[in-house]
Design a protein around this motif. Structure first.
Motif, PDB file in Angstrom:
ATOM      1  N   ASP A  96       0.815  -1.213   0.000  1.00 62.35           N
ATOM      2  CA  ASP A  96       0.000   0.000   0.000  1.00 62.35           C
ATOM      3  C   ASP A  96       0.850   1.265   0.000  1.00 62.35           C
ATOM      4  OD1 ASP A  96      -2.985  -0.889   0.500  1.00 62.35           O
ATOM      5  OD2 ASP A  96      -1.729  -2.172   1.745  1.00 62.35           O
ATOM      6  N   ASP A  97       2.085   1.159   0.482  1.00 59.24           N
ATOM      7  CA  ASP A  97       2.943   2.334   0.540  1.00 59.24           C
ATOM      8  C   ASP A  97       4.380   1.848   0.691  1.00 59.24           C
ATOM      9  OD1 ASP A  97       3.724   4.975   0.560  1.00 59.24           O
ATOM     10  OD2 ASP A  97       2.524   5.548   2.291  1.00 59.24           O
ATOM     11  N   TYR A  98       5.313   2.760   0.590  1.00 55.44           N
ATOM     12  CA  TYR A  98       6.732   2.452   0.739  1.00 55.44           C
ATOM     13  C   TYR A  98       7.382   3.598   1.477  1.00 55.44           C
ATOM     14  CZ  TYR A  98       7.120   5.854  -2.945  1.00 55.44           C
ATOM     15  OH  TYR A  98       7.011   7.017  -3.663  1.00 55.44           O
ATOM     16  N   LEU A  99       8.510   3.320   2.103  1.00 46.97           N
ATOM     17  CA  LEU A  99       9.287   4.363   2.770  1.00 46.97           C
ATOM     18  C   LEU A  99      10.756   4.001   2.638  1.00 46.97           C
ATOM     19  CD1 LEU A  99       9.079   6.948   4.498  1.00 46.97           C
ATOM     20  CD2 LEU A  99       9.129   5.493   6.529  1.00 46.97           C
ATOM     21  N   PRO A 100      11.573   4.912   2.085  1.00 49.33           N
ATOM     22  CA  PRO A 100      12.999   4.607   1.940  1.00 49.33           C
ATOM     23  C   PRO A 100      13.715   4.604   3.290  1.00 49.33           C
ATOM     24  CG  PRO A 100      12.297   6.397   0.467  1.00 49.33           C
ATOM     25  CD  PRO A 100      11.215   6.186   1.465  1.00 49.33           C
ATOM     26  N   LYS A 101      14.708   3.732   3.416  1.00 48.88           N
ATOM     27  CA  LYS A 101      15.607   3.726   4.574  1.00 48.88           C
ATOM     28  C   LYS A 101      16.820   4.584   4.246  1.00 48.88           C
ATOM     29  CE  LYS A 101      14.981  -0.573   7.167  1.00 48.88           C
ATOM     30  NZ  LYS A 101      15.681  -1.810   7.588  1.00 48.88           N
ATOM     31  N   PRO A 102      17.405   5.252   5.246  1.00 51.85           N
ATOM     32  CA  PRO A 102      16.921   5.402   6.629  1.00 51.85           C
ATOM     33  C   PRO A 102      15.717   6.341   6.675  1.00 51.85           C
ATOM     34  CG  PRO A 102      18.869   6.745   6.303  1.00 51.85           C
ATOM     35  CD  PRO A 102      18.689   5.962   5.032  1.00 51.85           C
ATOM     36  N   PHE A 103      14.877   6.155   7.675  1.00 51.37           N
ATOM     37  CA  PHE A 103      13.658   6.943   7.755  1.00 51.37           C
ATOM     38  C   PHE A 103      13.547   7.599   9.126  1.00 51.37           C
ATOM     39  CE2 PHE A 103      12.728   2.573   8.998  1.00 51.37           C
ATOM     40  CZ  PHE A 103      12.157   2.757  10.254  1.00 51.37           C
ATOM     41  N   GLU A 104      12.748   8.634   9.179  1.00 52.07           N
ATOM     42  CA  GLU A 104      12.419   9.253  10.452  1.00 52.07           C
ATOM     43  C   GLU A 104      11.228   8.515  11.058  1.00 52.07           C
ATOM     44  OE1 GLU A 104      13.850  11.633  12.139  1.00 52.07           O
ATOM     45  OE2 GLU A 104      15.426  11.941  10.636  1.00 52.07           O
ATOM     46  N   PRO A 105      11.285   8.147  12.332  1.00 51.98           N
ATOM     47  CA  PRO A 105      10.166   7.431  12.947  1.00 51.98           C
ATOM     48  C   PRO A 105       8.830   8.146  12.772  1.00 51.98           C
ATOM     49  CG  PRO A 105      12.063   7.363  14.395  1.00 51.98           C
ATOM     50  CD  PRO A 105      12.421   8.280  13.270  1.00 51.98           C
ATOM     51  N   ARG A 106       8.843   9.483  12.832  1.00 58.67           N
ATOM     52  CA  ARG A 106       7.583  10.209  12.706  1.00 58.67           C
ATOM     53  C   ARG A 106       6.987  10.019  11.321  1.00 58.67           C
ATOM     54  NH1 ARG A 106       3.322  11.046  12.824  1.00 58.67           N
ATOM     55  NH2 ARG A 106       2.052  12.795  13.527  1.00 58.67           N
ATOM     56  N   GLU A 107       7.833   9.905  10.300  1.00 62.64           N
ATOM     57  CA  GLU A 107       7.333   9.684   8.949  1.00 62.64           C
ATOM     58  C   GLU A 107       6.710   8.296   8.829  1.00 62.64           C
ATOM     59  OE1 GLU A 107       6.608  10.274   4.761  1.00 62.64           O
ATOM     60  OE2 GLU A 107       6.733  11.546   6.538  1.00 62.64           O
ATOM     61  N   LEU A 108       7.332   7.294   9.450  1.00 69.84           N
ATOM     62  CA  LEU A 108       6.765   5.948   9.411  1.00 69.84           C
ATOM     63  C   LEU A 108       5.418   5.914  10.124  1.00 69.84           C
ATOM     64  CD1 LEU A 108       6.939   3.001   8.637  1.00 69.84           C
ATOM     65  CD2 LEU A 108       8.333   2.590  10.683  1.00 69.84           C
ATOM     66  N   VAL A 109       5.331   6.582  11.266  1.00 70.46           N
ATOM     67  CA  VAL A 109       4.053   6.658  11.981  1.00 70.46           C
ATOM     68  C   VAL A 109       2.993   7.309  11.091  1.00 70.46           C
ATOM     69  CG1 VAL A 109       2.835   7.818  13.872  1.00 70.46           C
ATOM     70  CG2 VAL A 109       4.970   6.609  14.327  1.00 70.46           C
ATOM     71  N   ALA A 110       3.378   8.380  10.378  1.00 71.69           N
ATOM     72  CA  ALA A 110       2.424   9.064   9.500  1.00 71.69           C
ATOM     73  C   ALA A 110       1.924   8.135   8.401  1.00 71.69           C
ATOM     74  CB  ALA A 110       3.069  10.304   8.888  1.00 71.69           C
ATOM     75  N   ARG A 111       2.829   7.340   7.839  1.00 73.12           N
ATOM     76  CA  ARG A 111       2.417   6.400   6.783  1.00 73.12           C
ATOM     77  C   ARG A 111       1.459   5.359   7.351  1.00 73.12           C
ATOM     78  NH1 ARG A 111       5.661   6.892   2.034  1.00 73.12           N
ATOM     79  NH2 ARG A 111       6.684   8.914   2.230  1.00 73.12           N
ATOM     80  N   VAL A 112       1.782   4.841   8.535  1.00 72.98           N
ATOM     81  CA  VAL A 112       0.916   3.840   9.165  1.00 72.98           C
ATOM     82  C   VAL A 112      -0.457   4.440   9.463  1.00 72.98           C
ATOM     83  CG1 VAL A 112       0.557   2.454  11.249  1.00 72.98           C
ATOM     84  CG2 VAL A 112       2.794   2.467  10.133  1.00 72.98           C
ATOM     85  N   GLN A 113      -0.475   5.629  10.030  1.00 70.41           N
ATOM     86  CA  GLN A 113      -1.753   6.276  10.345  1.00 70.41           C
ATOM     87  C   GLN A 113      -2.589   6.480   9.085  1.00 70.41           C
ATOM     88  OE1 GLN A 113      -0.105   9.714  12.356  1.00 70.41           O
ATOM     89  NE2 GLN A 113      -0.737   8.941  14.360  1.00 70.41           N
ATOM     90  N   THR A 114      -1.924   6.777   7.974  1.00 65.25           N
ATOM     91  CA  THR A 114      -2.644   7.004   6.725  1.00 65.25           C
ATOM     92  C   THR A 114      -3.301   5.727   6.227  1.00 65.25           C
ATOM     93  OG1 THR A 114      -1.252   8.845   6.056  1.00 65.25           O
ATOM     94  CG2 THR A 114      -2.413   7.689   4.310  1.00 65.25           C
ATOM     95  N   VAL A 115      -2.566   4.601   6.198  1.00 66.06           N
ATOM     96  CA  VAL A 115      -3.172   3.367   5.697  1.00 66.06           C
ATOM     97  C   VAL A 115      -4.267   2.876   6.637  1.00 66.06           C
ATOM     98  CG1 VAL A 115      -1.135   2.681   4.368  1.00 66.06           C
ATOM     99  CG2 VAL A 115      -1.384   1.857   6.716  1.00 66.06           C
ATOM    100  N   LEU A 116      -4.100   3.105   7.935  1.00 65.26           N
ATOM    101  CA  LEU A 116      -5.154   2.721   8.876  1.00 65.26           C
ATOM    102  C   LEU A 116      -6.392   3.583   8.684  1.00 65.26           C
ATOM    103  CD1 LEU A 116      -3.147   2.167  12.189  1.00 65.26           C
ATOM    104  CD2 LEU A 116      -4.015   0.425  10.619  1.00 65.26           C
ATOM    105  N   ARG A 117      -6.178   4.882   8.471  1.00 66.63           N
ATOM    106  CA  ARG A 117      -7.300   5.794   8.295  1.00 66.63           C
ATOM    107  C   ARG A 117      -8.065   5.455   7.016  1.00 66.63           C
ATOM    108  NH1 ARG A 117      -4.660   9.899   9.656  1.00 66.63           N
ATOM    109  NH2 ARG A 117      -3.887  10.496   7.601  1.00 66.63           N
TER     110      ARG A 117
END
Length: 233
Positions: A96-117
């Motif tokens: 559903d989405d991707y995030l390049p490494k290294p990542f900021e934890p806040r960005e990963l949380v934002a991606r997770v919140q988006t797919v959950l929403r």
């Protein structure tokens, strides 16, 4: 509290990330091996999964493919920075989405919140009506289910949202940027190739219906008439 499963062989990543996720009322669990992660997912109770690409036993792509055989669980892939092909392959396999490494934890949380929403959000006013089209296509936003000729289709959250967007205004042409802005609930790098990939996946699942049309240099539209009427444009 939503439960998220991280499958990443870095043993040092899980504990601090879990503590960070807890600040946002997200429960993160960590599996370091795909076999363990799959066993946990099959026991159920998770709301999303985060998969690293580089894993022992099987890579993240094979793991995503395995999950997609019997689940529409939201999946976010962690890819190497700059590896565009990793993102393309992951999306083609149903991520559903991707995030390049290294990542900021806040960005990963934002991606997770988006797919959950996207998965749990109530339909917007005027968008909750069940949609039926000639050819036997039926879309129910309330239950997020799609039937083709009476057969239920297994769509990811992203695939459903894209189909619902096109179906609400059948006949209207949506540009790739229009679609990206609708599917992404946060500021992110525009990646128009992602739209083409999701459309391609959706077309395969809708076969033999040939209803998503490409208009060169313009975008995509749903070319089906509503049952009992003409498509809206």
């Amino acid at each position: 509290m939503p439960r998220i499963l991280l499958i990443d062989d870095d043993e040092q990543l899980g504990p601090p990330l879990a503590a960070y996720f807890a600040r946002f009322e997200l429960q993160l669990e960590h599996a370091t091996r795909p076999s363990d992660g799959l066993a946990r997912l099959r026991r159920g109770g998770f709301d999303a999964a985060i998969l690293d690409v580089m894993l022992p036993e099987m890579d993240g792509f094979e793991l995503c493919r395995t999950i997609r055989k019997d689940s529409d669980l939201p999946v976010i892939m962690l890819t190497a920075r700059g590896e565009v092909m990793d993102r393309v392959v992951g999306l083609e396999l149903g991520a559903d989405d991707y995030l390049p490494k290294p990542f900021e934890p806040r960005e990963l949380v934002a991606r997770v919140q988006t797919v959950l929403r996207r998965r749990t959000a109530a339909p917007r006013p005027g968008a909750a009506a069940r949609l039926a089209f000639e050819g036997g296509l039926e879309i129910d936003p309330a239950t997020r289910t799609v039937l083709r000729g009476g057969q239920k289709l297994e769509l990811t959250s992203t695939e459903f949202d894209l189909l619902h967007l096109l179906a609400r205004e059948a006949g209207k042409v949506f540009s790739r940027d229009d679609i990206l802005n609708h599917l992404r609930g946060h500021e992110a790098e525009l990646y128009t190739r992602a739209v083409d990939i999701v459309v391609s996946r959706l077309r395969r699942k809708l076969e033999p219906l040939d209803c998503i049309k490409t208009l060169r240099n313009a975008g995509y539209s749903l070319a089906l008439a509503r049952s009992g009427g003409a498509p809206r444009g």
